[in-house]
Scaffold this active site. Structure first.
Site, PDB file in Angstrom:
ATOM      1  N   ALA A   1     -14.811  -3.337   5.418  1.00  0.00           N
ATOM      2  CA  ALA A   1     -15.475  -2.070   6.306  1.00  0.00           C
ATOM      3  C   ALA A   1     -16.887  -1.997   6.367  1.00  0.00           C
ATOM      4  O   ALA A   1     -17.540  -1.792   7.376  1.00  0.00           O
ATOM      5  CB  ALA A   1     -14.560  -0.701   5.757  1.00  0.00           C
TER       6      ALA A   1
ATOM      7  N   ASP B   1     -13.422  -7.536  11.573  1.00  0.00           N
ATOM      8  CA  ASP B   1     -12.220  -8.237  11.430  1.00  0.00           C
ATOM      9  C   ASP B   1     -12.096  -9.480  12.594  1.00  0.00           C
ATOM     10  O   ASP B   1     -11.285 -10.537  12.275  1.00  0.00           O
ATOM     11  CB  ASP B   1     -10.832  -7.730  11.083  1.00  0.00           C
ATOM     12  CG  ASP B   1     -10.887  -7.241   9.640  1.00  0.00           C
ATOM     13  OD1 ASP B   1     -11.803  -7.528   9.035  1.00  0.00           O
ATOM     14  OD2 ASP B   1      -9.853  -6.819   9.217  1.00  0.00           O
TER      15      ASP B   1
ATOM     16  N   ARG C   1       0.786  -1.345   0.005  1.00  0.00           N
ATOM     17  CA  ARG C   1       0.011   0.031   0.097  1.00  0.00           C
ATOM     18  C   ARG C   1       0.975   1.313  -0.076  1.00  0.00           C
ATOM     19  O   ARG C   1       2.008   1.363   0.931  1.00  0.00           O
ATOM     20  CB  ARG C   1      -0.944  -0.240   1.060  1.00  0.00           C
ATOM     21  CG  ARG C   1      -1.808  -1.137   1.546  1.00  0.00           C
ATOM     22  CD  ARG C   1      -2.445  -1.018   2.859  1.00  0.00           C
ATOM     23  NE  ARG C   1      -3.370  -2.109   3.059  1.00  0.00           N
ATOM     24  CZ  ARG C   1      -4.642  -2.338   2.987  1.00  0.00           C
ATOM     25  NH1 ARG C   1      -5.177  -1.534   2.477  1.00  0.00           N
ATOM     26  NH2 ARG C   1      -5.018  -3.591   3.276  1.00  0.00           N
TER      27      ARG C   1
END
Length: 387
Positions: A273, A260, A141
């Site tokens: 999310a 999670d 990322r």
């Protein structure tokens, strides 16, 4: 980057957050999907609103801050920097609680453990250790300023900025490379999912090396290497999974796992999310309808509402990853688009909870609580019907 799909977007919009979120999370209205050599496979329209709601995608820190400030505005006390070291529940007194690293304890009618993929609460809830395992993949990322780092001046990368926000992906054997620009093309996000079977003993995210990304994409469309070379740094994030848990609710029904901690998602689902938001919203409704004297009934009814839906959404991420990672040069067509099924995105978790609570709660009262079960580990009919 963090994304709320329209199924979560309709919920946070009801909280009055649309304008704040939309200002910092508007994406391009089309996704350009390429094979690994740069051939265009499909241009997917991402028109909003979709099913009557908006999606929101942006820097996870900024989205977190908006939600954090909203919670504070409601008078919710938030304590940062306190590590939970123990969970407990007292069935006789109708309480559950936590102990933090200082030795201080807190009790409540219900404890909601949103403590992530390496959840401490998970062992307490299910009664044994179920550690996450490598998915076989990791993701690099990166998030950086386009102009400051040369995106705007390189002919191989300026397409990410000169025409405003862009959304590109390249797909091929065992890897996909996503590049998105936001803020009118001023900020660039890179997400590179690739094979990685490294064992994870400690932290699952650590500083990565740009040269490792460059090695991965050395035979791909030159735009991929050009984009990666501009990133000043990256995070190497191992993608962990675990098999569906037998339950998300503790023995006495007063400690629950959400997000999670209960059900990790692959990024290719674009739902991690969103499903956590659905979890929280549904739990709030269930507890409200159950009442303070019936917390265990509320949490168990909540679990029955959520269990199969979450698994179906997880499987979408797995099928998308496998489809993208099997793409070959010259492939084309709508089958490579990100799935946007109505059953997933038109869903209203809050309305569904109000509509189904009485029936499901009555079943638990009359027949007794049973741990949830899946319709089968293979794809359910509605998932099979997803393009």
């Amino acid at each position: 980057m963090l994304s709320f799909g329209v199924n979560a977007g309709r919920i946070v919009a009801r909280w009055g957050l649309h304008e704040k979120l939309w200002r910092i999370s508007r994406l391009s209205d089309e996704l350009r999907i390429h094979d690994y050599l740069g051939g265009l496979i499909q241009m997917q329209k991402l028109t909003l609103p979709l099913f009557g709601a908006f999606s929101y995608s942006g820097h996870r820190g900024i989205l977190h801050e908006i939600l954090f400030e909203h919670a504070k505005s409601l008078g919710i006390e938030i304590r940062m920097g306190h590590q939970v070291v123990e969970y407990w529940e007292d069935e006789a007194n109708g309480k559950a609680g936590v102990k933090i690293q200082t030795g201080e304890t807190f009790d409540a009618d219900v404890i909601v453990a949103a403590d992530g993929i390496k959840s401490l609460a998970r062992k307490f809830v299910i009664g044994y250790s179920d550690n996450p395992k490598p998915s076989g993949y990791a993701i690099y990322r990166a998030w950086f300023d386009a102009e400051e780092h040369g995106i705007t001046t390189d002919p191989l990368t300026d397409f990410m900025s000169i025409h405003g926000d862009q959304f590109y992906t390249w797909i091929g054997k065992d890897m996909h490379f996503i590049a998105a620009s936001v803020g009118g093309g001023k900020t660039v996000c890179l997400l590179i999912t690739h094979k990685d079977n490294t064992a994870v003993d400690g932290d699952w995210s650590s500083p990565g090396k740009i040269e490792d990304i460059l090695d991965l994409v050395k035979n791909w469309d030159p735009r991929c290497a050009a984009l990666a070379s501009k990133a000043p740094s990256c995070i190497d994030w191992k993608l962990l999974v675990h098999d569906p848990l037998p339950t998300w609710v503790s023995k006495s029904g007063r400690v629950v796992l959400i997000g999670d901690a209960a059900h990790p998602f692959l990024p290719s689902s674009v739902q991690g999310a969103s499903q956590a938001i659905e979890d929280a919203t549904t739990l709030a409704v269930a507890l409200s309808l159950a009442g303070k004297d019936n917390v265990p009934l509320g949490t168990r009814t909540w679990e029955s509402m959520r269990y199969q839906r979450v698994r179906d959404a997880q499987l979408i991420g797995e099928s998308t990853r496998d489809k993208w990672h099997g793409a070959k040069a010259g492939d084309s067509g709508k089958s490579f688009e990100l799935p946007m099924p109505e059953w997933l995105l038109a869903f209203d978790a809050e309305a569904q909870a109000y509509a189904t609570y009485d029936r499901l709660a009555r079943s638990i009262v009359e027949d007794g609580y049973r741990r949830p079960s899946l319709s089968g580990e293979e794809l359910t009919e509605q998932v099979k019907g997803t393009p």
